[in-house]
Write a protein that holds these residues in place. Structure first.
Motif, short mmCIF file in Angstrom:
data_model
loop_
_atom_site.label_atom_id
_atom_site.label_comp_id
_atom_site.label_asym_id
_atom_site.label_seq_id
_atom_site.Cartn_x
_atom_site.Cartn_y
_atom_site.Cartn_z
N GLY A 245 38.13 39.97 41.78
CA GLY A 245 38.14 39.14 40.59
C GLY A 245 37.99 40.00 39.33
N LEU A 246 39.02 40.01 38.51
CA LEU A 246 39.04 40.91 37.36
C LEU A 246 37.92 40.59 36.37
N GLU A 247 37.77 39.33 36.01
CA GLU A 247 36.78 38.98 34.98
C GLU A 247 35.35 39.22 35.45
N ARG A 248 35.05 38.92 36.70
CA ARG A 248 33.70 39.19 37.20
C ARG A 248 33.41 40.70 37.19
N THR A 249 34.41 41.48 37.56
CA THR A 249 34.24 42.93 37.56
C THR A 249 34.00 43.44 36.15
N ILE A 250 34.76 42.93 35.19
CA ILE A 250 34.61 43.33 33.79
C ILE A 250 33.25 42.89 33.25
N ALA A 251 32.84 41.66 33.57
CA ALA A 251 31.54 41.18 33.10
C ALA A 251 30.42 42.09 33.58
N TRP A 252 30.51 42.53 34.84
CA TRP A 252 29.49 43.44 35.39
C TRP A 252 29.55 44.79 34.69
N ILE A 253 30.72 45.39 34.59
CA ILE A 253 30.83 46.72 34.00
C ILE A 253 30.38 46.71 32.54
N CYS A 254 30.71 45.66 31.81
CA CYS A 254 30.34 45.56 30.39
C CYS A 254 28.92 45.05 30.18
N GLY A 255 28.31 44.49 31.22
CA GLY A 255 26.96 43.94 31.07
C GLY A 255 26.95 42.64 30.28
N LEU A 256 27.96 41.78 30.48
CA LEU A 256 28.07 40.54 29.71
C LEU A 256 27.19 39.45 30.30
N GLU A 257 26.68 38.59 29.44
CA GLU A 257 25.86 37.49 29.90
C GLU A 257 26.69 36.37 30.49
#
Length: 431
Positions: free
Chosen positions: A402-414
């Protein structure tokens, strides 16, 4: 006019006059000096307009600029470690392209609903720009990894006649005189492509009509779905951990400025690459029960369970061999324990949950045929999928990232909604 360059290239032009084309992000003045913060998509630079160093027309013009006005600014590049990005522009000329009207997103706190209503403008702020740059680099890293390891990209259809996983709600639409659905996964089509090309992957949007409004869910999201002939469960996991390790290393190398803008703790990301820990579903259930969770063997994991399990490690955690009854019909049973399947979910650390799910697929025609009966699947719409087991079936495996979940984790997004340019959530279809 001096040569046009990107703000991101200013370090190559110290001592030279250049022109940048962008938008005014912020401005402050102190009598005879205007300090203009100009952005162009590659960075942010402070442009210093000194009244005594320019014509009255240029000084007046710089004073007219409003937030998000578009402009061309020419000047001498000067290194200044105190300045954003480490460089400043001593302004020599300004051309106004357009004076912006009063901008709705000011440099103050705004509510999430307001920002999401103005997502088309919210994308312009440094934080959102940084996330989009990381997103682009994550995609680049994924493609580089797969392309350099013999994978061929194949594009599956978005309109499908059936579901990939019968338990998930789908968006239904009319396809002339037939019923069709927006795809929830390209996996089955990738299995067909793998029987032709060996190792393949798809990248595209998926749609799930789950009425969920958690910080982990989107209605429309993007997935990378590799599928590999002659690959078993263990090799499948090795490829997954190599891919995710490569992506993290790539972002650390190419997105240092963006991660700094986001305030991301890069030391945590630096611990990720390598071999990921693995835990069986059995052991996960035992650990959860020992640590106070009310859960039984055969139950699926929720967000609190995943967060607790992954919280033991600095790297993503594989949970493997889930019960057959809670997983998709196409997953290969463990030959030694048919009550569990050869599958795994990769849980990201820091509470971000599942980012990858995969399995070895059933290769045997008779077993898959039995699964069709058990799951009451319509054979008319799945006949082609059964054909893959009639004609040259081989052991094969695949996964979806899942692209968005991976990005959220790498970026540290809430919240996952910031990981995509225009999120589609339970209550949001605009803009």
């Amino acid at each position: 006019m001096a040569p046009v360059v990107n703000i991101g290239q200013l370090h190559q032009h110290v001592g030279s006059s250049v022109t940048i084309e962008g938008w005014l992000y912020n401005k402050r003045s102190s009598g005879k000096i205007h300090f203009l913060q100009v952005r162009d998509g590659t960075g942010l630079v402070q442009c210093v307009v000194v009244k005594s160093a320019v014509t009255p027309e240029i000084f007046e013009r710089s004073g007219l600029l409003t937030q998000e006005s578009s402009c061309r600014v020419s000047g001498l590049v000067r290194q200044d470690d105190r300045a954003p990005g480490g460089y400043e522009l001593d302004v020599e000329g300004i051309e106004i392209v357009q004076i912006a009207q009063e901008y709705p997103i000011t440099h103050k706190e705004h509510g999430v609903d307001f920002l999401m209503d103005h997502r088309h403008l919210w994308l312009r702020v440094p934080r959102q720009r940084a996330i989009m740059r990381v997103r682009a680099e994550v995609q680049r890293a994924i493609f580089d990894f797969l392309d350099n390891r013999g994978f061929t990209r194949v594009d599956p259809p978005i309109l499908t006649p059936s579901s990939c996983e019968d338990t998930t709600e789908l968006f239904q639409t009319k396809y002339f005189d037939e019923e069709a659905y927006l795809t929830q996964s390209g996996q089955m089509y990738m299995e067909a492509a793998a029987m032709s090309l060996g190792r393949v992957y798809s990248f595209g949007p998926c749609f799930r009509a789950e009425k969920s409004k958690t910080r982990r869910h989107l209605i429309e999201f993007w997935m990378v779905e590799p599928e590999m002939a002659y690959v078993d469960h263990d090799e499948n996991l090795r490829i997954q951990e190599q891919l995710v390790s490569h992506v993290v290393e790539h972002v650390l190398h190419h997105c240092e400025a963006e991660l700094h803008t986001l305030g991301r703790d890069v030391e945590k990301l630096a611990k990720v690459p390598g071999s990921f820990p693995r835990m069986s579903y059995d052991d996960a259930i035992a650990w959860l029960r020992k640590n106070g969770f009310d859960i039984e063997w055969g139950d699926d994991f929720g967000a609190p369970h995943e967060t607790a399990l992954a919280g033991q490690y600095d790297q993503p955690l594989f949970i493997e061999r889930y019960p057959t009854k809670i997983k998709a019909f196409y997953m290969q049973p463990d030959p030694l324990r048919p009550e569990v399947v050869l599958c795994a979910d990769m849980l990201a650390p820091e509470g971000y949950g599942e980012i990858v799910g995969g399995s070895q697929r059933i290769a045997d025609y008779e077993l898959l045929n039995t699964r069709f009966d058990e799951h009451h699947l319509p054979r008319d719409t799945y006949a082609w999928y059964l054909d893959l087991r009639r004609y040259g079936s081989v052991p094969h495996s695949g996964f979806g990232l899942g692209l968005e979940r991976t990005i959220a984790w790498i970026c540290g997004l809430e919240h996952i909604r910031e990981a995509i340019a225009f999120p589609r959530t339970l209550y949001r279809l605009y803009p």
